[in-house]
Design a protein around this motif. Structure first.
Motif, short mmCIF file in Angstrom:
data_model
loop_
_atom_site.label_atom_id
_atom_site.label_comp_id
_atom_site.label_asym_id
_atom_site.label_seq_id
_atom_site.Cartn_x
_atom_site.Cartn_y
_atom_site.Cartn_z
N GLY A 93 0.81 -1.20 0.00
CA GLY A 93 0.00 0.00 0.00
C GLY A 93 0.84 1.24 0.00
N PHE A 94 0.17 2.38 0.16
CA PHE A 94 0.89 3.63 0.10
C PHE A 94 0.17 4.72 0.87
N VAL A 95 0.94 5.74 1.25
CA VAL A 95 0.42 6.89 1.97
C VAL A 95 -0.29 7.80 0.97
N THR A 96 -1.53 8.19 1.29
CA THR A 96 -2.30 9.03 0.38
C THR A 96 -2.58 10.41 0.95
N GLN A 97 -2.54 10.59 2.27
CA GLN A 97 -2.83 11.89 2.88
C GLN A 97 -1.97 12.07 4.13
N LEU A 98 -1.64 13.33 4.42
CA LEU A 98 -0.86 13.67 5.60
C LEU A 98 -1.54 14.84 6.33
N ALA A 99 -1.46 14.85 7.66
CA ALA A 99 -1.97 15.96 8.46
C ALA A 99 -1.11 16.08 9.71
N LEU A 100 -1.07 17.27 10.28
CA LEU A 100 -0.34 17.49 11.51
C LEU A 100 -1.32 17.49 12.67
N ALA A 101 -1.07 16.65 13.67
CA ALA A 101 -1.94 16.55 14.85
C ALA A 101 -1.63 17.69 15.81
N PRO A 102 -2.58 18.02 16.69
CA PRO A 102 -2.38 19.12 17.64
C PRO A 102 -1.18 18.93 18.57
N ASP A 103 -0.81 17.69 18.82
CA ASP A 103 0.32 17.43 19.72
C ASP A 103 1.66 17.41 18.99
N GLN A 111 -3.59 3.41 2.22
CA GLN A 111 -4.53 2.46 1.65
C GLN A 111 -3.76 1.25 1.15
N GLY A 112 -4.45 0.12 1.12
CA GLY A 112 -3.84 -1.10 0.59
C GLY A 112 -3.70 -1.00 -0.92
N SER A 113 -2.89 -1.87 -1.49
CA SER A 113 -2.70 -1.87 -2.94
C SER A 113 -3.26 -3.15 -3.54
N ASP A 114 -3.18 -3.25 -4.85
CA ASP A 114 -3.63 -4.44 -5.58
C ASP A 114 -5.09 -4.77 -5.27
N GLY A 115 -5.94 -3.76 -5.28
CA GLY A 115 -7.36 -3.99 -5.07
C GLY A 115 -7.75 -4.16 -3.62
N ASP A 116 -6.81 -4.05 -2.72
CA ASP A 116 -7.07 -4.18 -1.29
C ASP A 116 -7.86 -2.96 -0.84
N ARG A 117 -9.00 -3.16 -0.19
CA ARG A 117 -9.85 -2.05 0.23
C ARG A 117 -9.52 -1.56 1.62
N ASP A 118 -8.55 -2.17 2.28
CA ASP A 118 -8.20 -1.73 3.62
C ASP A 118 -7.63 -0.32 3.60
N LEU A 119 -7.90 0.40 4.65
CA LEU A 119 -7.44 1.78 4.80
C LEU A 119 -7.17 2.00 6.27
#
Length: 195
Positions: A93-103, A111-119
């Motif tokens: 899989g691969f990283v699709t989004q990044l955010a900075l947390a308050p801490d 998300q997973g790759s090769d049709g993998d729906r896991d996130l």
């Protein structure tokens, strides 16, 4: 290159362009001249600038480095060199989004790759990219985030919102989810890290 995957600005107004050919470039705000360009190991999908011009990029697995596949980078704003790298502890899989947390931690949606729906998402140290843990939403849970993370927010109250989309052949189109990780689960994650 055919497309721009992400744009960001630095504190001095310079513009960063993350291209689909595994290149990030910094352009001067004053005249648009190229300050530097950097070729990366793999095409990155997303970019975030935080605080004191810390540049983060995430994408698919890159080259093996000491036995670890990298999919998350921190770049030096001065010359674009890789200051830190990490590989999320997921099989594919691969990283699709990044955010900075308050801490001050980085939150990376994957998300997973090769049709993998896991996130899922990971909490990552902002300086050295140490993985503090991982939360996965299974493809068998229709009420949870699935498919590709299209948006990610780490809110001031400690909650995380993940917007995702999934091609759904049964619905003849796409389905969309917004999953809010909240309550004791989110409080525990951001107070104590992951198990």
């Amino acid at each position: 290159w055919r497309r721009v995957n992400a744009l960001a600005t630095l504190a001095d107004g310079d513009v960063l362009v993350l291209r689909d050919d595994a290149t990030v470039a910094r352009y001067a705000a004053l005249d648009g001249s190229i300050v530097w360009t950097r070729s990366l190991d793999a095409s990155m999908e997303t970019m975030l600038v935080a605080g004191d011009d810390r540049i983060y990029a995430g994408g698919p697995f890159g080259a093996l480095s000491r036995g670890i596949r990298t999919n998350l980078l921190r770049l030096d704003a001065g010359d674009g060199s890789v200051a830190a790298s990490a590989g999320l502890p997921i099989d594919s899989g691969f990283v699709t989004q990044l955010a900075l947390a308050p801490d001050g931690y980085l939150v990376a949606a994957w998300q997973g790759s090769d049709g993998d729906r896991d996130l899922g998402f990971a909490r990552v140290g902002a300086v050295d990219l140490t993985i503090d843990g991982l939360v996965a939403f299974g493809a068998d849970d229709p009420s949870a985030a699935q498919g590709r993370a299209a948006g990610l927010l780490a809110l001031a109250d400690g909650n995380v919102l993940i917007a995702s989309s999934l091609d759904d052949p049964l619905q003849d189109g796409q389905t969309f989810h917004v999953t809010r990780v909240t309550g004791a689960f989110a409080d525990d994650i951001f107070a104590n890290g992951f198990e």
